[in-house]
Write a protein that holds these residues in place. Sequence first.
Motif, short mmCIF file in Angstrom:
data_model
loop_
_atom_site.label_atom_id
_atom_site.label_comp_id
_atom_site.label_asym_id
_atom_site.label_seq_id
_atom_site.Cartn_x
_atom_site.Cartn_y
_atom_site.Cartn_z
N LEU A 1 0.79 -1.26 -0.15
CA LEU A 1 -0.03 0.10 0.04
C LEU A 1 0.75 1.19 -0.29
N ALA A 2 2.03 1.28 0.61
CA ALA A 2 2.97 2.28 0.48
C ALA A 2 3.40 2.55 -0.77
N LEU A 3 3.61 1.63 -1.66
CA LEU A 3 4.18 1.54 -2.99
C LEU A 3 2.92 2.15 -3.61
N MET A 4 2.03 1.71 -3.50
CA MET A 4 0.74 2.37 -4.35
C MET A 4 0.22 3.54 -3.82
N GLY A 5 0.89 4.24 -2.78
CA GLY A 5 0.48 5.68 -2.35
C GLY A 5 -1.14 5.70 -1.76
N LEU A 6 -1.57 4.52 -1.30
CA LEU A 6 -2.64 4.23 -0.77
C LEU A 6 -2.97 4.18 0.77
N LEU A 7 -1.69 4.76 1.58
CA LEU A 7 -1.75 4.97 3.06
C LEU A 7 -2.37 6.13 3.52
N PRO A 8 -3.14 6.10 4.56
CA PRO A 8 -3.45 7.35 5.14
C PRO A 8 -2.40 8.36 5.60
N TRP A 9 -3.00 9.69 5.75
CA TRP A 9 -2.15 10.80 5.87
C TRP A 9 -1.38 10.50 7.29
N THR A 10 -1.65 9.81 8.12
CA THR A 10 -1.06 9.63 9.42
C THR A 10 0.31 8.41 9.22
N ALA A 11 0.28 8.00 7.93
CA ALA A 11 1.68 7.17 7.67
C ALA A 11 2.69 8.09 7.16
N LYS A 12 3.75 7.65 7.67
CA LYS A 12 5.39 8.31 7.24
C LYS A 12 5.87 7.30 6.47
N VAL A 13 6.15 7.37 5.02
CA VAL A 13 6.82 6.33 4.16
C VAL A 13 8.42 6.77 4.06
N THR A 14 9.21 6.05 4.30
CA THR A 14 10.47 6.44 3.77
C THR A 14 11.20 5.32 3.19
N ALA A 15 12.31 5.43 2.32
CA ALA A 15 12.90 4.31 1.68
C ALA A 15 14.28 4.87 1.10
N ASP A 16 15.37 4.31 1.15
CA ASP A 16 16.43 4.50 0.27
C ASP A 16 16.32 4.65 -1.22
N VAL A 17 15.58 3.48 -1.68
CA VAL A 17 15.06 3.48 -3.20
C VAL A 17 13.73 2.95 -2.99
N MET A 18 12.90 3.59 -4.08
CA MET A 18 11.56 2.90 -4.55
C MET A 18 11.25 3.25 -5.78
N THR A 19 11.62 2.54 -6.84
CA THR A 19 11.65 3.06 -8.09
C THR A 19 10.60 1.82 -9.03
N PHE A 20 9.96 2.30 -9.99
CA PHE A 20 9.31 1.51 -10.88
C PHE A 20 9.78 1.87 -12.24
N ASP A 21 10.45 0.81 -13.03
CA ASP A 21 10.96 0.83 -14.03
C ASP A 21 11.81 2.38 -14.32
N GLY A 22 12.74 2.71 -13.44
CA GLY A 22 13.72 3.79 -13.07
C GLY A 22 12.99 4.92 -12.66
N ILE A 23 11.79 4.90 -12.41
CA ILE A 23 10.95 6.31 -12.13
C ILE A 23 10.94 6.05 -10.65
N ASP A 24 11.48 7.14 -9.75
CA ASP A 24 11.42 7.55 -8.50
C ASP A 24 9.97 7.76 -7.92
N LEU A 25 9.49 6.68 -7.38
CA LEU A 25 7.95 6.73 -6.59
C LEU A 25 7.80 7.82 -5.50
N LEU A 26 8.94 8.02 -4.92
CA LEU A 26 8.95 8.85 -3.79
C LEU A 26 9.24 10.41 -4.10
N SER A 27 9.59 10.74 -5.12
CA SER A 27 9.81 12.26 -5.68
C SER A 27 8.86 12.58 -6.59
N ILE A 28 8.29 11.81 -7.18
CA ILE A 28 7.24 12.31 -8.50
C ILE A 28 6.02 12.74 -7.67
N SER A 29 5.31 13.85 -8.36
CA SER A 29 4.08 14.44 -7.83
C SER A 29 2.93 13.59 -7.90
#
Length: 334
Positions: free
Chosen positions: A51-79
Amino acid sequence: MSLLDIKNLSVEFQTAHGMFRAVDGVNFNVDKGQILSIVGESGSGKSVSMLALMGLLPWTAKVTADVMTFDGIDLLSISKKERRKIIGKDISMIFQEPMTSLNPCFTVGYQIMEVMKEHLGGTKKELEKRAVELLGMVGIPAPESRLKAYPHQMSGGMNQRVMIAMMIACKPRLLIADEPTTALDVTIQAQILELLVELQKKQDMALVLITHDMGVVAETAERVVVQYAGQQVEKQEVKGLFNHPGHPYTHALLNALPERATDKHLPSIPGVVPGQLDRPKGCLFSPRCEFATDLCHATPPTTTNGVLCHYPLQDGVPTGHPGGQQSKVAGGNG
């Protein structure tokens, strides 16, 4: 380069008792066309990780990772706008309970077509034709008439097939199936799993299968990640995991399989997965592990060769354990 790459993923939730880390340092990658299974008891953080990967967690969740990419796209930094172009199209997720995932106010045909309209576009006639094809692909009889049916007019197995049709509508490159057979009858479970594997091969998509059923893992997956209390305790190829489990928890899960039972009583793991208020100071599995020493109770272990344990098992024996060879794994409580 892997299709999905996750390194040191952690998820924390704000609670009345402070921050609770539900996922702690998970690492894995999935290649194109590969089946990866994530296993563990309820409360192991399997669903939360995805759910963290999908971006479906509630606002109370804090997600951190050194790397979270899909096909080279950084899922942590995209809008959020950029993420919505990927989620539902290139990455899809089948949830545990179809009756709470489908909207009871709309027909199943409308809900399938809504996904395609959002990501692919097309005329109403084209969308209806594709929806009928999808329902046929997932084994729903008389698909034309089913387009106008509401979720409550269909069985649990049929609704799960509708969910699968929705999630493969845009031909995703990665499909996440979160215990897709939990709410179904035993006779339907095998059909759904067979369908998922068939679709995975036909569309050459990567599949992440979340489950607590080791039998399902043996039949479908290529690689396995074992999670316990939010931590990744082992990662192996399927054959290696079943023949030579490295963590006492993995060994205990395998011993609990009915087909491995050698006595009248099925082995079980004592105790429960720790929550926020009863987490041990050292190894999180130590209160339930028969090999736990003072070191295990006091000091968190580090990962060695993919196993998070002070004394990784080798042919059923915990290596480096003070008890030596006499500590051979017995029963299913390891």
